[in-house]
Structure formats: structure tokens, C-alpha cells
Scaffold this active site. Structure first.
Site, PDB file in Angstrom:
ATOM      1  N   HIS A 206       0.856  -1.205   0.000  1.00 54.17           N
ATOM      2  CA  HIS A 206       0.000   0.000   0.000  1.00 54.17           C
ATOM      3  C   HIS A 206       0.882   1.241   0.000  1.00 54.17           C
ATOM      4  O   HIS A 206       2.089   1.155   0.239  1.00 54.17           O
ATOM      5  CB  HIS A 206      -0.881   0.025   1.252  1.00 54.17           C
ATOM      6  CG  HIS A 206      -0.114   0.174   2.529  1.00 54.17           C
ATOM      7  ND1 HIS A 206       0.579  -0.878   3.109  1.00 54.17           N
ATOM      8  CD2 HIS A 206       0.114   1.248   3.329  1.00 54.17           C
ATOM      9  CE1 HIS A 206       1.176  -0.455   4.201  1.00 54.17           C
ATOM     10  NE2 HIS A 206       0.935   0.834   4.370  1.00 54.17           N
ATOM     11  N   ASP A 208       0.913   5.154   1.916  1.00 50.62           N
ATOM     12  CA  ASP A 208       0.299   5.826   3.061  1.00 50.62           C
ATOM     13  C   ASP A 208      -0.423   7.078   2.568  1.00 50.62           C
ATOM     14  O   ASP A 208       0.121   7.840   1.772  1.00 50.62           O
ATOM     15  CB  ASP A 208       1.368   6.210   4.092  1.00 50.62           C
ATOM     16  CG  ASP A 208       1.990   4.988   4.761  1.00 50.62           C
ATOM     17  OD1 ASP A 208       1.414   3.886   4.645  1.00 50.62           O
ATOM     18  OD2 ASP A 208       3.054   5.132   5.401  1.00 50.62           O
ATOM     19  N   ARG A 273       8.519  -9.105  14.900  1.00 51.78           N
ATOM     20  CA  ARG A 273       8.857  -7.739  14.484  1.00 51.78           C
ATOM     21  C   ARG A 273       7.906  -6.784  15.192  1.00 51.78           C
ATOM     22  O   ARG A 273       6.691  -7.011  15.222  1.00 51.78           O
ATOM     23  CB  ARG A 273       8.712  -7.614  12.972  1.00 51.78           C
ATOM     24  CG  ARG A 273       8.954  -6.194  12.455  1.00 51.78           C
ATOM     25  CD  ARG A 273       8.839  -6.144  10.932  1.00 51.78           C
ATOM     26  NE  ARG A 273       8.643  -4.782  10.472  1.00 51.78           N
ATOM     27  CZ  ARG A 273       9.621  -3.956  10.066  1.00 51.78           C
ATOM     28  NH1 ARG A 273      10.876  -4.371  10.055  1.00 51.78           N
ATOM     29  NH2 ARG A 273       9.353  -2.728   9.677  1.00 51.78           N
TER      30      ARG A 273
HETATM   31  C1  GA4 Z   1      -2.344   2.704   5.558  1.00 55.50           C
HETATM   32  C2  GA4 Z   1      -1.473   3.627   6.432  1.00 55.50           C
HETATM   33  C3  GA4 Z   1      -1.879   3.625   7.908  1.00 55.50           C
HETATM   34  O1  GA4 Z   1      -1.427   2.409   8.541  1.00 55.50           O
HETATM   35  C4  GA4 Z   1      -3.418   3.722   8.075  1.00 55.50           C
HETATM   36  C5  GA4 Z   1      -4.033   2.502   7.388  1.00 55.50           C
HETATM   37  C6  GA4 Z   1      -5.550   2.333   7.485  1.00 55.50           C
HETATM   38  C7  GA4 Z   1      -5.944   1.366   8.621  1.00 55.50           C
HETATM   39  O2  GA4 Z   1      -5.215   0.443   8.936  1.00 55.50           O
HETATM   40  O3  GA4 Z   1      -7.041   1.571   9.167  1.00 55.50           O
HETATM   41  C8  GA4 Z   1      -6.016   1.846   6.080  1.00 55.50           C
HETATM   42  C9  GA4 Z   1      -4.775   2.018   5.147  1.00 55.50           C
HETATM   43  C10 GA4 Z   1      -3.821   2.887   5.942  1.00 55.50           C
HETATM   44  C11 GA4 Z   1      -5.133   2.675   3.787  1.00 55.50           C
HETATM   45  C12 GA4 Z   1      -6.493   2.225   3.186  1.00 55.50           C
HETATM   46  C13 GA4 Z   1      -7.533   1.867   4.261  1.00 55.50           C
HETATM   47  C14 GA4 Z   1      -7.208   2.625   5.543  1.00 55.50           C
HETATM   48  C15 GA4 Z   1      -6.537   0.419   5.980  1.00 55.50           C
HETATM   49  C16 GA4 Z   1      -7.278   0.448   4.686  1.00 55.50           C
HETATM   50  C17 GA4 Z   1      -7.594  -0.629   3.981  1.00 55.50           C
HETATM   51  C18 GA4 Z   1      -3.789   3.898   9.536  1.00 55.50           C
HETATM   52  C19 GA4 Z   1      -3.941   4.808   7.177  1.00 55.50           C
HETATM   53  O4  GA4 Z   1      -4.148   5.956   7.466  1.00 55.50           O
HETATM   54  O5  GA4 Z   1      -4.201   4.287   5.936  1.00 55.50           O
END
Ligand code: GA4
Length: 330
Positions: A206, A208, A273
Site C-alpha cells: 500500500h 500511506d 517484528r
Molecule cells: C495505511 C497507512 C496507515 O497504517 C493507516 C491505514 C488504514 C488502517 O489500517 O485503518 C487503512 C490504510 C492505511 C489505507 C487504506 C484503508 C485505511 C486500511 C485500509 C484498507 C492507519 C492509514 O491511514 O491508511
């Protein structure tokens, strides 16, 4: 003949062992924040990789070890205790499930806001009177890492020759800043030992969504970043350094000059980890668009959006989706 893996619902990925395709640390950009050349190195790293390692970061190692100790204590609690702080909505304790779109990983985590009073009220089981140590370790760590992130963002603004040095950092310092904090625990996955050609996803690939992410982990490998050509590169762990990720919002604000880095974490067969990540985000009402001073006659690659709109779309997406696609001008 190896039997079917014991753990089924998780996705395995190709035959790249964590280190088989590793580039060594000298190939991951390294920035010494105390050196005068750090600004130009940061710009180059953000353009090429969207990722770099920082040393001489000024965050006291004692803040890091105190928080790691508390995180390890929390993840060692019985599952029923941890679940008192879950499920994540989006904040709270989560196990294997990531987001709301059906993504899973070999990971458990605690997702928090950087607003301490919210966390303490919402998760009394984690931050009870008796765990004053956890509260103070978290507070010290977050404020030191936020300061370091702001220093890095100000170097970026200087390096891009933007007059207003705090153009990015002010978004993190804003009282309304929508910043997150995440503690991840990737337990060892012994089933992997039977295979030398398999990996298990700890946290799927993914980018951020925020402006900048600051990651620190213990000495267990697993993090990989994607190069422009799509190859995965293993990031050698370094518990005394930080790793900086460019997020989607910074890619947009720089009109695509900086690259929001695709990354993932693979599970390890024998070692745990533990990672801690600060996600620096803007206030919800902030309009995100390419900065006019960086356009210089060029077309804007993105439609303007508020951080609230972007987040709403993000929570309806799958982890691996390209979330900027909807906001691209065609
Ligand atoms: C990815 C980056 C951060 O960890 C996060 C993640 C969020 C979550 O875990 O709730 C998201 C992911 C993240 C992006 C798309 C969506 C939202 C899980 C998911 C499938 C906290 C963020 O801000 O975006």
C-alpha cells in the site's frame, strides 16, 4: 513434499525471500540530519524512492526503548485483555484484519490518534492509572518524532526552494492535525520454515495516505519498498534509525515530483517484528492540491480535495488500491 500450509486465509507472495532480492542498505538513501548536504539528499530520495533512512535524528534512544518495552508488554497480554481495546473503528486494537475492505495480514496492532486525551478516555484498559508508564512513553515519543518529522519537512521545503519553510510542517503542528500513531506486532510464523520459496504477508502492499510517515522497528527484517519498476527491495532493519515515507498527500502537494512509496511487510519465520509508525496528516478541512509555487507553468496533475474527502475514499478502498487515481486529472 511439503503439505499444504497450515494457515490458509492469508496471501502468500512469489518466491522472493525477504533477503533474496535485497539491495543493501547503501542502496536505500541514507540521510544524516546533522550534515549540510541533507536537504539535497532528501529531495533526491523523495523523487527517486519516496523513502529514506535518517540518522542523527535527535530522538532520544531512551524514548524509543521505553515505548518498545510498553508495546511488547501490551502485545504479551492475553488476547481477551487486548480485545478490550478493540475492534479498531478506526482506533483501537486489531488482529489480522486491516481496514474495512477485507484485507488481512499476519499482524496485530494498536492504532491510536496523536491526541492523547482521546486515547486515554477511549482505551482505559490500555492506559489505566497503573500504566502511567505507557502514557508517558507514548507522549514523549510522539512529540519527539513529530518534531523530527517537522524538521525533515522544513528541509524539504528549503530543498524545493519554497519561501514558506513551514508550508508542510505547519499542517502537523496544527492543533487540528489529523495524525495517527500505530504499534504493529508481527508474530513469528513458524509454518514458513517448511518452505524456502514462500512468504506470508504481514502487512499488504500500500501507500500511506498522509503527508509523511516516520517508522521505527526492532531489529527484525520484513519491510520492503517498491522501486519505480515494481521490484521489491528489502530494507535492512536498524533499530536506532528512522525510516521516512512520502505519503499520497505530499505527492499531490508537490504535483507528483515526490513519490508516495508503495511498501509492504513480510512475516518472519522465527523472530517477532515490532514497529511504531507516526503518520503526519493535515487537519480534516485542509485543501490538498499542488502548491502553485511548484507548478511554474506546468499543469496540475490532480484535482483539489479536502483531507476529509480523501480519507473517506481511503476507508472504502482495499489496501493495495491506487487511491490517488480518482483524483488524477485526465
Ligand atoms: C495505511 C497507512 C496507515 O497504517 C493507516 C491505514 C488504514 C488502517 O489500517 O485503518 C487503512 C490504510 C492505511 C489505507 C487504506 C484503508 C485505511 C486500511 C485500509 C484498507 C492507519 C492509514 O491511514 O491508511
Amino acid at each position: 513434499v511439503p503439505s499444504k500450509p497450515a494457515i490458509e486465509p492469508f496471501s502468500y507472495v512469489g518466491n522472493s525471500m525477504p533477503n533474496s532480492n535485497a539491495l543493501y542498505s547503501h542502496q536505500i538513501p541514507l540521510v544524516d540530519l546533522s550534515k549540510p548536504d541533507s536537504k539535497s539528499l532528501i529531495i533526491k530520495a523523495c523523487e527517486e524512492f519516496g523513502f529514506f533512512k535518517v540518522v542523527n535524528h535527535g530522538v532520544p534512544l531512551d524514548f524509543i526503548s521505553r515505548l518498545e518495552e510498553e508495546a511488547v508488554k501490551f502485545f504479551s497480554l492475553p488476547l481477551v485483555e487486548k480485545e478490550k481495546a478493540g475492534p479498531p473503528d478506526p482506533f483501537g486494537y486489531g488482529n489480522k484484519k486491516i481496514g474495512w475492505g477485507g484485507d488481512v495480514g499476519w499482524v496485530e496492532y494498536l492504532l491510536l490518534t496523536t491526541n492523547p486525551s482521546f486515547n486515554y478516555r477511549k482505551f482505559p484498559s490500555v492506559f489505566s492509572e497503573s500504566s502511567e508508564r505507557f502514557r508517558s512513553a507514548l507522549g514523549d515519543y510522539i512529540s519527539a518524532v513529530r518534531d523530527m518529522a517537522c524538521e525533515v519537512l522544513e528541509s524539504m521545503a528549503d530543498g524545493l526552494r519554497i519561501q514558506q519553510r513551514d508550508i508542510f510542517s505547519k499542517l502537523l503542528m496544527d492543533e487540528q492535525s489529523d495524525s495517527f500513531f500505530r504499534l504493529n506486532h508481527y508474530p513469528p510464523c513458524p509454518e514458513l520454515e517448511a518452505f524456502d520459496d514462500r512468504n506470508m504477508i504481514g502487512f499488504g502492499e500500500h501507500t500511506d495516505p498522509q503527508i509523511i510517515s516516520v517508522l521505527r522497528s526492532n531489529n527484525t527484517s520484513g519491510l520492503q519498498i517498491s522501486m519505480k519498476d515494481g521490484t521489491w527491495v528489502s530494507v535492512p532493519p536498524d533499530q536506532n534509525s528512522f525510516f521516512i515515507n512520502v505519503g499520497d498527500s505530499l505527492q499531490v502537494m508537490t504535483n507528483g515530483r515526490f513519490r508516495s512509496v508503495r511498501h509492504r511487510v513480510l512475516a518472519n519465520s522465527s523472530k517477532s517484528r515490532v514497529s511504531m509508525i507516526y503518520f503526519g496528516g493535515p487537519p480534516l478541512s485542509e485543501r490538498i492540491a499542488p502548491l502553485p509555487c511548484l507548478m511554474k507553468g506546468k499543469e496540475s496533475l490532480y484535482k483539489e480535495f479536502t483531507w476529509f474527502e480523501y480519507k473517506k475514499a481511503a476507508y472504502n478502498s482495499r489496501l493495495a488500491d491506487d487511491r490517488l487515481e480518482h483524483f488524477q486529472r485526465v
